[in-house]
Design an enzyme around this catalytic site. Sequence first.
Site, short mmCIF file in Angstrom:
data_model
loop_
_atom_site.label_atom_id
_atom_site.label_comp_id
_atom_site.label_asym_id
_atom_site.label_seq_id
_atom_site.Cartn_x
_atom_site.Cartn_y
_atom_site.Cartn_z
N ASP A 65 34.71 30.49 54.81
CA ASP A 65 34.27 30.78 53.43
C ASP A 65 33.03 31.67 53.36
O ASP A 65 32.69 32.17 52.30
CB ASP A 65 33.99 29.46 52.70
CG ASP A 65 35.24 28.63 52.56
OD1 ASP A 65 36.29 29.21 52.20
OD2 ASP A 65 35.20 27.40 52.83
N ARG B 147 27.00 21.27 66.35
CA ARG B 147 28.24 22.01 66.18
C ARG B 147 29.27 21.75 67.28
O ARG B 147 30.46 21.76 67.04
CB ARG B 147 27.95 23.52 66.17
CG ARG B 147 27.80 24.02 64.78
CD ARG B 147 27.68 25.50 64.72
NE ARG B 147 27.80 25.86 63.32
CZ ARG B 147 28.94 26.11 62.72
NH1 ARG B 147 30.06 26.10 63.39
NH2 ARG B 147 28.99 26.38 61.44
N ARG C 240 31.01 16.03 63.40
CA ARG C 240 29.57 16.07 63.15
C ARG C 240 29.26 15.77 61.69
O ARG C 240 28.31 15.09 61.37
CB ARG C 240 28.99 17.42 63.59
CG ARG C 240 29.02 18.48 62.52
CD ARG C 240 28.41 19.80 62.96
NE ARG C 240 29.02 20.87 62.24
CZ ARG C 240 28.49 21.46 61.17
NH1 ARG C 240 27.32 21.12 60.72
NH2 ARG C 240 29.13 22.41 60.55
N SER D 293 38.50 34.89 58.09
CA SER D 293 37.22 34.22 58.36
C SER D 293 37.23 32.83 57.75
O SER D 293 38.26 32.35 57.28
CB SER D 293 36.12 35.03 57.66
OG SER D 293 36.32 34.99 56.25
N1 LIG Z 1 28.82 39.43 63.83
C1 LIG Z 1 28.18 38.39 63.29
N2 LIG Z 1 27.17 37.78 63.92
C2 LIG Z 1 26.54 36.71 63.40
N3 LIG Z 1 26.87 36.15 62.23
C3 LIG Z 1 27.89 36.69 61.55
C4 LIG Z 1 28.60 37.82 62.04
N4 LIG Z 1 29.57 38.14 61.15
C5 LIG Z 1 29.46 37.25 60.15
N5 LIG Z 1 28.46 36.39 60.37
C6 LIG Z 1 28.02 35.23 59.55
O1 LIG Z 1 28.82 34.12 59.84
C7 LIG Z 1 28.82 33.26 58.69
C8 LIG Z 1 29.96 32.26 58.72
O2 LIG Z 1 31.15 32.93 58.67
P1 LIG Z 1 32.59 32.25 58.39
O3 LIG Z 1 32.56 31.52 57.14
O4 LIG Z 1 33.58 33.32 58.61
O5 LIG Z 1 32.76 31.25 59.60
P2 LIG Z 1 32.72 29.69 59.70
O6 LIG Z 1 33.09 29.33 61.09
O7 LIG Z 1 33.53 29.03 58.63
O8 LIG Z 1 31.21 29.49 59.45
P3 LIG Z 1 30.21 28.32 59.17
O9 LIG Z 1 30.94 27.04 59.35
O10 LIG Z 1 29.17 28.59 60.17
O11 LIG Z 1 29.73 28.57 57.77
C9 LIG Z 1 28.88 34.24 57.54
O12 LIG Z 1 28.23 33.71 56.41
C10 LIG Z 1 28.17 35.48 58.07
O13 LIG Z 1 26.88 35.62 57.51
#
Ligand SMILES: Nc1ncnc2c1ncn2[C@@H]1O[C@H](COP(=O)(O)OP(=O)(O)OP(=O)(O)O)[C@@H](O)[C@H]1O
Length: 449
Positions: free
Chosen positions: A139, A235, A241, A137
């Site tokens: 962070d 996004r 962005r 994932s």
């Molecule tokens: N199935 C899901 N549906 C919606 N949100 C989710 C799901 N699983 C996890 N999340 C949320 O997604 C958020 C962001 O996750 P992650 O850090 O893996 O991705 P990212 O692309 O780096 O995110 P971002 O840049 O949006 O913070 C997590 O904090 C979590 O709360």
Amino acid sequence: MLLWVQPSGTGVPNQLEASYVRKVGDKLQPFVSILTIVPHREESSSTPSTEDDSSITAKEILSRAYPDSKPGASILVLVNPHGGKGDAMKIFRSEVEPILEAAHCEFTVMKTAYSGHASDIAEQMDIDKYDLVLCASGDGIPHEVINGLYRREDRAKAFDKLIITETPSGSGNAMALSCLGTLVPSTATLEILKGSTVRNDLMAVYSQREPVKLSFLSQTYGIVAQADIGTEWMRWMGEVRFQLGLITQLAFRASYPCTIAVKYIAKTKDELSEYYRHHVNDSFNMGSLTDEGFRLKYYDQFLDADDISDFSAMDGWEELDSDACENMGIFYSGKMPYVSKDTNFFPAALPNDGSIDIVVTDSRSGFFRTLDALMSLDKGLHVWNEDVAHFKVEAFRVIPRPKPGKHPYISVDGENFKLQPFQVEIMKGVLKTVMQGGSYTETGFLDKT
Ligand SMILES: Nc1ncnc2c1ncn2[C@@H]1O[C@H](COP(=O)(O)OP(=O)(O)OP(=O)(O)O)[C@@H](O)[C@H]1O
């Protein structure tokens, strides 16, 4: 690099089957080879001649292939299917899983189904079953796992037992960059299996209204929070962005009035470099964690305060210059050095020294001067710019005083935190994670000191 070795299973006594990874393009891929051990004449008595002897030889080779970690670790994998561009599962299946399989790890894969799911999983998981939680994932999932473990009654045992890591598959992957030195998921997987376990400090973030939240990365108020959380709606633009948000904020000389008080560890830049030189090679005693490790030193004082702007009873705390706070541009506090790709924001950060690094800019410095400082973020040279304040603290309090009609953001580990006065303090060495070579990715801070 060797991942696993075992008797070949063909019944031929001197044969071993070895799995290893090799670079193909910019990724690592696993391969299998059959090795035949050819005895040197003088060593022939110690060369395996039975299947049992081959097993002993394989074990000996494995222990040398994993000098800093346990081969065949038991892993809980948490994949956020929405991470990054929505391809975290595909990345896991193609780059991470083949290496875990080749390394004979036992692993269970769970997909997060909603925001907060990783916290619920961590709160309820059987900690005896696993050595490591691997977050496939960004962070956000390690942030949730840490907070889920913190909610447990047996939190000391849980943090003591489990190693928390990240294979970069999101849009923000500061943990992988800062600890494993890579954004390539297959390389990160190898580092996770082979790297050294290190205890990293965490930060406790709380307000008078909300319970304690743990943060492993950063807290920010002002221009950076606006450029990050305030541009979520853009996004589709990708990484640009954030830069666009930052430049717009600087161009408009945005300022975020507040009151800030800190408990200093190193106040001036000279003190900070001296401190860094002195502590950069410190080793940390990995003794067992107890509930004492989670005790908060400044929580009650904050919760019980009638006037949170009165710091007079807070021993050793100092209020930052009120003019500078009135015109504050960036307030950014952090634990890990790299907050995103090419952004070495906290080059003097150390994993378990019990300090939080803070960088502050003044909106009165002007567009070009601040931009000039931010242009050297990749090398971490911004902290030497005379318009940038840089210091280390044990704890701090921020009281936002937003201008009428404005609702600025506060971000904790990249997630939105309700606008309100908040306090942060260090929790020393609570998070077990893996670091390449046992320390943070090189930042070059010593080159300048
Ligand atoms: N199935 C899901 N549906 C919606 N949100 C989710 C799901 N699983 C996890 N999340 C949320 O997604 C958020 C962001 O996750 P992650 O850090 O893996 O991705 P990212 O692309 O780096 O995110 P971002 O840049 O949006 O913070 C997590 O904090 C979590 O709360």
